[in-house]
Motif scaffolding. Sequence first.
Motif, PDB file in Angstrom:
ATOM      1  N   SER A 224       0.936  -0.980   0.025  1.00 50.22           N
ATOM      2  CA  SER A 224       0.105  -0.073  -0.053  1.00 50.22           C
ATOM      3  C   SER A 224       0.975   1.209   0.222  1.00 50.22           C
ATOM      4  CB  SER A 224      -0.700  -0.035   1.419  1.00 50.22           C
ATOM      5  OG  SER A 224      -0.160   0.089   2.508  1.00 50.22           O
ATOM      6  N   LEU A 225       0.190   2.318  -0.078  1.00 46.51           N
ATOM      7  CA  LEU A 225       1.166   3.585  -0.054  1.00 46.51           C
ATOM      8  C   LEU A 225       1.684   4.088   1.145  1.00 46.51           C
ATOM      9  CD1 LEU A 225      -1.419   6.127  -2.004  1.00 46.51           C
ATOM     10  CD2 LEU A 225       1.046   5.424  -2.764  1.00 46.51           C
ATOM     11  N   THR A 226       1.259   3.144   2.112  1.00 53.06           N
ATOM     12  CA  THR A 226       2.096   3.464   3.566  1.00 53.06           C
ATOM     13  C   THR A 226       3.319   2.620   3.720  1.00 53.06           C
ATOM     14  OG1 THR A 226       0.619   1.717   4.545  1.00 53.06           O
ATOM     15  CG2 THR A 226      -0.454   4.170   4.529  1.00 53.06           C
ATOM     16  N   GLY A 227       3.174   1.772   2.615  1.00 51.96           N
ATOM     17  CA  GLY A 227       4.395   0.870   2.743  1.00 51.96           C
ATOM     18  C   GLY A 227       4.181  -0.496   3.572  1.00 51.96           C
ATOM     19  N   ASN A 228       2.981  -0.687   3.911  1.00 49.84           N
ATOM     20  CA  ASN A 228       2.706  -1.968   4.686  1.00 49.84           C
ATOM     21  C   ASN A 228       2.359  -3.168   3.518  1.00 49.84           C
ATOM     22  OD1 ASN A 228       2.639  -0.646   7.375  1.00 49.84           O
ATOM     23  ND2 ASN A 228       0.292   0.007   6.896  1.00 49.84           N
TER      24      ASN A 228
ATOM     25  N   ASN B 292       2.485  -0.658 -15.439  1.00 50.99           N
ATOM     26  CA  ASN B 292       3.753  -0.890 -15.888  1.00 50.99           C
ATOM     27  C   ASN B 292       3.994  -0.219 -17.436  1.00 50.99           C
ATOM     28  OD1 ASN B 292       6.649  -2.042 -15.578  1.00 50.99           O
ATOM     29  ND2 ASN B 292       6.059  -3.287 -17.399  1.00 50.99           N
ATOM     30  N   SER B 293       3.056  -0.593 -18.318  1.00 47.89           N
ATOM     31  CA  SER B 293       3.226   0.158 -19.307  1.00 47.89           C
ATOM     32  C   SER B 293       3.049   1.620 -19.639  1.00 47.89           C
ATOM     33  CB  SER B 293       2.202  -0.657 -20.309  1.00 47.89           C
ATOM     34  OG  SER B 293       2.321   0.236 -21.667  1.00 47.89           O
ATOM     35  N   PHE B 294       1.999   1.862 -18.798  1.00 47.71           N
ATOM     36  CA  PHE B 294       1.979   3.387 -18.671  1.00 47.71           C
ATOM     37  C   PHE B 294       3.119   4.292 -18.096  1.00 47.71           C
ATOM     38  CE2 PHE B 294       0.333   7.421 -16.956  1.00 47.71           C
ATOM     39  CZ  PHE B 294      -0.483   8.015 -17.907  1.00 47.71           C
ATOM     40  N   SER B 295       3.683   3.798 -17.128  1.00 45.23           N
ATOM     41  CA  SER B 295       4.787   4.390 -16.410  1.00 45.23           C
ATOM     42  C   SER B 295       5.932   4.411 -17.205  1.00 45.23           C
ATOM     43  CB  SER B 295       5.044   3.478 -15.139  1.00 45.23           C
ATOM     44  OG  SER B 295       6.359   4.018 -14.462  1.00 45.23           O
ATOM     45  N   PHE B 296       6.125   3.188 -18.049  1.00 42.10           N
ATOM     46  CA  PHE B 296       7.138   3.148 -19.044  1.00 42.10           C
ATOM     47  C   PHE B 296       7.108   4.214 -20.189  1.00 42.10           C
ATOM     48  CE2 PHE B 296       8.579   1.676 -23.396  1.00 42.10           C
ATOM     49  CZ  PHE B 296       9.808   1.588 -23.237  1.00 42.10           C
ATOM     50  N   LEU B 297       5.944   4.339 -20.836  1.00 43.52           N
ATOM     51  CA  LEU B 297       5.587   5.451 -21.778  1.00 43.52           C
ATOM     52  C   LEU B 297       5.846   6.805 -21.068  1.00 43.52           C
ATOM     53  CD1 LEU B 297       2.602   3.704 -23.581  1.00 43.52           C
ATOM     54  CD2 LEU B 297       5.088   4.123 -24.348  1.00 43.52           C
ATOM     55  N   ALA B 298       5.535   7.056 -20.103  1.00 47.84           N
ATOM     56  CA  ALA B 298       5.385   8.413 -19.330  1.00 47.84           C
ATOM     57  C   ALA B 298       6.834   8.921 -19.155  1.00 47.84           C
ATOM     58  CB  ALA B 298       4.626   8.462 -18.023  1.00 47.84           C
TER      59      ALA B 298
ATOM     60  N   ARG C 279       5.176   9.431  -9.948  1.00 41.61           N
ATOM     61  CA  ARG C 279       5.715   9.570  -8.594  1.00 41.61           C
ATOM     62  C   ARG C 279       5.430   8.306  -7.763  1.00 41.61           C
ATOM     63  NH1 ARG C 279       3.861  14.909  -9.311  1.00 41.61           N
ATOM     64  NH2 ARG C 279       5.506  16.384  -9.317  1.00 41.61           N
ATOM     65  N   GLN C 280       6.720   7.456  -7.873  1.00 35.16           N
ATOM     66  CA  GLN C 280       6.493   6.133  -7.215  1.00 35.16           C
ATOM     67  C   GLN C 280       6.561   6.247  -5.707  1.00 35.16           C
ATOM     68  OE1 GLN C 280       9.008   3.138  -9.094  1.00 35.16           O
ATOM     69  NE2 GLN C 280       7.300   1.876  -9.320  1.00 35.16           N
TER      70      GLN C 280
ATOM     71  N   TYR D 277       2.059   3.836  -7.621  1.00 34.11           N
ATOM     72  CA  TYR D 277       2.680   5.459  -8.031  1.00 34.11           C
ATOM     73  C   TYR D 277       1.487   6.098  -8.367  1.00 34.11           C
ATOM     74  CZ  TYR D 277       2.020   3.846 -12.965  1.00 34.11           C
ATOM     75  OH  TYR D 277       1.376   3.547 -14.246  1.00 34.11           O
ATOM     76  N   THR D 278       1.536   7.295  -8.245  1.00 31.47           N
ATOM     77  CA  THR D 278       0.628   8.255  -8.978  1.00 31.47           C
ATOM     78  C   THR D 278       1.211   9.010 -10.021  1.00 31.47           C
ATOM     79  OG1 THR D 278       1.430  10.367  -7.579  1.00 31.47           O
ATOM     80  CG2 THR D 278      -0.216   9.048  -6.566  1.00 31.47           C
ATOM     81  N   ALA D 279       0.389   9.338 -10.851  1.00 36.27           N
ATOM     82  CA  ALA D 279       0.547  10.033 -12.281  1.00 36.27           C
ATOM     83  C   ALA D 279       0.007  11.362 -12.447  1.00 36.27           C
ATOM     84  CB  ALA D 279       0.470   9.019 -13.419  1.00 36.27           C
ATOM     85  N   GLU D 280       0.812  12.335 -12.837  1.00 35.98           N
ATOM     86  CA  GLU D 280       0.268  13.815 -12.822  1.00 35.98           C
ATOM     87  C   GLU D 280       0.372  14.219 -14.226  1.00 35.98           C
ATOM     88  OE1 GLU D 280       1.138  17.523 -10.092  1.00 35.98           O
ATOM     89  OE2 GLU D 280       2.854  17.337 -11.762  1.00 35.98           O
ATOM     90  N   LEU D 281      -0.756  14.340 -14.786  1.00 31.98           N
ATOM     91  CA  LEU D 281      -1.005  14.925 -16.507  1.00 31.98           C
ATOM     92  C   LEU D 281      -1.257  16.132 -16.070  1.00 31.98           C
ATOM     93  CD1 LEU D 281      -1.693  11.777 -16.373  1.00 31.98           C
ATOM     94  CD2 LEU D 281      -3.121  12.324 -18.365  1.00 31.98           C
TER      95      LEU D 281
END
Length: 240
Positions: free
Chosen positions: A34-38, A98-104, A228-229, A73-77
Amino acid sequence: MNFFTRARKRVVKVATVALAVTATCSGLTWAAVSLTGNSADAKSPVACSYKPTDGAKPVGIPTFDAWTAARPYTAELVTNRGTITFQALTDKAPCATNSFSFLARKGYYDGSTCHRVTTRGIYVLDCGDPEGEGAADPGYYFQDENLDGAEYSAGTVAMSKAVPGRNGSQFFISYADPDTPMSSEWTPFAKVVSGLDVLKEIAGNGTQDGSSDGKPKKAVVIKSVTVRQASVSAPREKRG
């Protein structure tokens, strides 16, 4: 012409390739985090296959590592109409995220124009084609995932495809709940956390030809996409 009919009529030329480029992380157990790292319950590794095409703007083929792909991760457009931020569903759609992050990270979306907005029945903004026509792909495609019970309520970000089962770079963002039932055939891979107001304003401007389905009246240009991962801990080994 409805969303599904238009999507199936787009043409993507797919080269015949004897060898699929498959990125697989085998023999590894990883934990969804999760985002909290748990860490959550350990899951079996996922294998994602990205198959080459003759895409107009190829940028290479993504590699896939189950542990890395599982990291939230979050993505900021950032667009010329405002900023839209979404949370990637890395645990549910690792191949797509994974694909979206790669392309971004490759800058694939930078300067691209969102090519379609709908204002009746379904309420979406279509983006992800650098040519702005809704037909291009990034030089590879991958299969659907996360379709069991998929729905497309406001804030859903999902893959948009020209050919069934062939996902590439294109995606749509729902800015309102649909009035028309949408079958579960579009891979949901993220949820909007801010910027729905931006999407609604874009839709409120209407289309270039005044119809309920067409190019946005005011051009929507993606200036940049920043991924932002989250910082997470490595999965802990199970002890018997």
